[in-house]
Scaffold this active site. Sequence first.
Site, PDB file in Angstrom:
ATOM      1  N   GLU A   1      -6.145 -10.858  -1.281  1.00 34.25           N
ATOM      2  CA  GLU A   1      -6.940 -10.667  -0.063  1.00 34.25           C
ATOM      3  C   GLU A   1      -8.436 -10.579  -0.358  1.00 34.25           C
ATOM      4  O   GLU A   1      -9.162  -9.833   0.296  1.00 34.25           O
ATOM      5  CB  GLU A   1      -6.498  -9.392   0.668  1.00 34.25           C
ATOM      6  CG  GLU A   1      -5.024  -9.313   0.976  1.00 34.25           C
ATOM      7  CD  GLU A   1      -4.640  -8.044   1.739  1.00 34.25           C
ATOM      8  OE1 GLU A   1      -5.534  -7.411   2.345  1.00 34.25           O
ATOM      9  OE2 GLU A   1      -3.447  -7.693   1.742  1.00 34.25           O
TER      10      GLU A   1
ATOM     11  N   GLU B   1       0.815  -1.226   0.000  1.00 39.64           N
ATOM     12  CA  GLU B   1       0.000   0.000   0.000  1.00 39.64           C
ATOM     13  C   GLU B   1       0.849   1.278   0.000  1.00 39.64           C
ATOM     14  O   GLU B   1       0.621   2.196   0.791  1.00 39.64           O
ATOM     15  CB  GLU B   1      -0.962  -0.009   1.178  1.00 39.64           C
ATOM     16  CG  GLU B   1      -1.895  -1.209   1.178  1.00 39.64           C
ATOM     17  CD  GLU B   1      -2.759  -1.314   2.421  1.00 39.64           C
ATOM     18  OE1 GLU B   1      -2.709  -0.406   3.273  1.00 39.64           O
ATOM     19  OE2 GLU B   1      -3.489  -2.311   2.539  1.00 39.64           O
TER      20      GLU B   1
END
Length: 384
Positions: free
Chosen positions: A293, A177
């Site tokens: 995910e 991220e």
Amino acid sequence: MAKKTLFTRRQTLFFWLSTFASLSLLTSKNAFNPRQIDPLSRKFVASGNMSIGKRALIKGLSYGAAVNKNSLSSNPQLAASIDKECVIIVPEWELKWDFLRPTSTSFDFRPADWLAEFARTHGLLFRGHTLVWHEALPTWFVKTINSHNARQLLLEHITTVVKHYAGNIHSWDVVNEAINLQDGRSDGLRKTPWLQFIGRDYIEIAFCIAAEADPKAMLVYNDYGLEYDTPEHEAKRKAVLNLLKNLKSKGTPIHALGIQSHLSGDETRFNSDKFQKFLSEIASLDLKILITEIDVKDKNLPVDIKVRDRIVAATYEDYLSVVLNEPAVIAVLTWGLSDRYTWLSEYQPRRDGARVRPLPLDANFKRKLAWNAIARAFDNAPQR
């Protein structure tokens, strides 16, 4: 599936759902828009009883799930389900800084080692998540890091952790991220302690350190917010693509992009053509792609389980049918396997108090329509 056909069929369900779902849900502030559901005629029938993991393997793919040591060690049903359905697991928390680093000078590998041993014992692959992230940092970190020690701290952490699992790891989410357009930088990079004290090269440095510590591990850049046909997601896809192009141009040892894919059951803005183009652009960089995910948030969907489960299943199947058509995609991991253990219960709860149902198995470890949808997507995927 053609996008135009899908949405035309979804629109025909407006009046049906108006009578099926409760009026309170349909007229509330966060009312569910029935145009986003697939036709109820879709049966989500998966042939046979073969596990998702085996279906994936037949096509040259890997399926797995995120787990944590506490849940897995305390619940034999979860352990049995992981063993049955998965071929790869990833620790939910145990390899993040605040679990691994009780102090600035020590490491505690015991919880992660337990998971690695579970994987080895059950013949599962083992992923690493994550080496560099702006969250899940221990309290001592902020007090300790500065421009003089940041690079050494990064070197020490990555080298120690990656070497600890060298030869026993499928892949590492090296950097997690790193893009946040809201921070206002022209390069799209998130303002993190690593960026502040090392500079934008911290990402390249992290991959180089990891490659040196374990030359055989697959090294992944992992991020979220890439799936939908919105200005925000479009801009982030562009920023991530530019980041990956820059890293590749420098010869950085990066091997794959991880796409988190925390999907929303009430979101209709998925453009299969645009997303397929993005996947193709990633593949053209000689990078593999992992869906790292995936789950489906149902907090704004009707409380009725029959309706809710069908929407969640449709979301999985519609998304994965596009994703798995890209040959560069090699793995799909749900962020959890059973609704009993999902981060969404705490972070994305339903206002009506009903249990969230974002995963393939229900809270009693029974297969749901979501399981069928994922199984069907693998069954229909092209052979790798």
